[in-house]
Design an enzyme around this catalytic site. Structure first.
Site, PDB file in Angstrom:
ATOM      1  N   ASP A  96      -8.726  -2.842  13.915  1.00 46.24           N
ATOM      2  CA  ASP A  96     -10.088  -3.046  13.426  1.00 46.24           C
ATOM      3  C   ASP A  96     -10.183  -4.240  12.469  1.00 46.24           C
ATOM      4  O   ASP A  96     -11.217  -4.451  11.842  1.00 46.24           O
ATOM      5  CB  ASP A  96     -10.611  -1.781  12.732  1.00 46.24           C
ATOM      6  CG  ASP A  96      -9.771  -1.379  11.522  1.00 46.24           C
ATOM      7  OD1 ASP A  96      -8.784  -2.078  11.209  1.00 46.24           O
ATOM      8  OD2 ASP A  96     -10.102  -0.360  10.882  1.00 46.24           O
ATOM      9  N   GLU A 109     -10.110  -1.525   4.827  1.00 44.38           N
ATOM     10  CA  GLU A 109     -10.834  -1.218   6.051  1.00 44.38           C
ATOM     11  C   GLU A 109     -12.115  -2.051   6.151  1.00 44.38           C
ATOM     12  O   GLU A 109     -12.555  -2.657   5.162  1.00 44.38           O
ATOM     13  CB  GLU A 109     -11.175   0.276   6.083  1.00 44.38           C
ATOM     14  CG  GLU A 109      -9.964   1.201   6.105  1.00 44.38           C
ATOM     15  CD  GLU A 109      -9.292   1.296   7.477  1.00 44.38           C
ATOM     16  OE1 GLU A 109      -9.358   0.322   8.249  1.00 44.38           O
ATOM     17  OE2 GLU A 109      -8.693   2.347   7.769  1.00 44.38           O
ATOM     18  N   HIS A 144      -8.215  -4.729   9.738  1.00 42.71           N
ATOM     19  CA  HIS A 144      -7.846  -4.498   8.341  1.00 42.71           C
ATOM     20  C   HIS A 144      -6.502  -5.154   8.012  1.00 42.71           C
ATOM     21  O   HIS A 144      -5.633  -5.316   8.873  1.00 42.71           O
ATOM     22  CB  HIS A 144      -7.826  -3.001   7.999  1.00 42.71           C
ATOM     23  CG  HIS A 144      -6.689  -2.231   8.585  1.00 42.71           C
ATOM     24  ND1 HIS A 144      -6.833  -1.340   9.621  1.00 42.71           N
ATOM     25  CD2 HIS A 144      -5.370  -2.187   8.263  1.00 42.71           C
ATOM     26  CE1 HIS A 144      -5.675  -0.782   9.911  1.00 42.71           C
ATOM     27  NE2 HIS A 144      -4.763  -1.285   9.104  1.00 42.71           N
ATOM     28  N   ASP A 198       0.820  -1.199   0.000  1.00 43.30           N
ATOM     29  CA  ASP A 198       0.000   0.000   0.000  1.00 43.30           C
ATOM     30  C   ASP A 198       0.861   1.259   0.000  1.00 43.30           C
ATOM     31  O   ASP A 198       2.086   1.189   0.121  1.00 43.30           O
ATOM     32  CB  ASP A 198      -0.949   0.007   1.200  1.00 43.30           C
ATOM     33  CG  ASP A 198      -0.305  -0.561   2.475  1.00 43.30           C
ATOM     34  OD1 ASP A 198       0.890  -0.300   2.697  1.00 43.30           O
ATOM     35  OD2 ASP A 198      -0.988  -1.262   3.223  1.00 43.30           O
TER      36      ASP A 198
END
Length: 259
Positions: free
Chosen positions: A135, A142, A137, A66
């Site tokens: 979370d 996400e 991810h 990323d």
């Protein structure tokens, strides 16, 4: 999905490096998938030591997971720079063989498509290194990300921006958008090695390892991967119901299975 619980990050780094070293010695032109963040740092440290001891990366290539959108080229927290600083500058991988999404591209969708095609042209990723967010991810996929997603632009939720603010001078400097390999892109890797350490990751680990496969926890898609290895320290494994079973399984694993 194989769950391996180890005593700390150093042991995790060594085991992940074992898998990468075995791959490169078997396939010198291997394609690695590189993650950033805190989790993979012990792996990169161990690989740098092994390079000093003779491990040759000269025919290896790599693709980063990323990149932030909008950070100028050379920004110290751009993931291209982080990958270079933490890993590729410490081994003899050729700079032209290290690839990352272009967060400064004028045409982001076209750049994302080109990145997907570059991975395919290289023969696909042999081993993808991952961390996991609090979370759930992976990459910057996400919660709510499509399991069919490919490399694309994504908006960061505020929790992720707050988690990443430690790498910047302030939260205000953390970009709101990123380019990330999609979940389907990650799932196409032949072997996935996910590293998670610390109590702050315990709930996310439990959710993706033992919870339902659901878009609210993107990492849970790895339950469907044919060769996924999850390396945890005791703190990250602390919420797992089947932790004792995972320990027993690994302790009694046949040597011929490998990692």
């Amino acid at each position: 999905m194989e769950i391996v619980i180890l005593s700390g990050s150093r042991q995790i780094g060594k085991l992940a490096a074992d898998a990468i070293e075995q791959l490169i010695r078997r396939k010198p032109h291997a394609v690695l998938g590189l993650a950033t963040g805190s989790s993979p740092l012990p792996v990169y440290d161990e690989l740098a030591v092994r390079h000093e001891q003779g491990l040759d990366f000269s025919r290896t290539s790599a693709f980063a997971l990323d990149e932030y959108v909008g950070l100028p080229a050379g920004h110290p927290e751009s993931y291209r720079e982080v990958v270079r600083r933490e890993f590729t500058n410490r081994v003899n991988i050729a700079p032209e063989n290290v690839h990352g999404p272009d967060g400064t591209a004028g045409d982001i969708p076209a750049s994302c498509d080109a990145y997907e095609q570059a991975i395919i042209a290289a023969g696909g990723v042999d081993l993808q290194l991952l961390g996991v967010g609090t979370d759930g991810h992976i990459g910057f996929n996400e919660p709510g990300s499509s399991f069919a997603s490919r490399t694309r632009i994504k908006s960061l939720i505020e929790q992720t921006r707050r988690d990443n603010a430690r790498f910047f001078d302030s939260l205000a400097e953390v970009p709101h958008h990123v380019i990330t390999q999609g979940l389907a892109t990650i799932m196409a890797a032949r072997h996935v090695v996910l590293v998670a350490t610390g109590a702050q990751k315990a709930q996310a680990v439990r959710d993706f390892v033992e919870g339902p496969v659901a878009a609210i926890c993107p990492a849970s898609v790895l339950q469907f991967h044919p060769h996924a290895t999850v390396l945890l320290d005791e703190a990250a494994a602390s919420a797992l119901k089947l932790a004792d079973f995972y320990r027993h399984t690994y302790e009694n694993k046949p040597a011929w299975q490998g990692l």
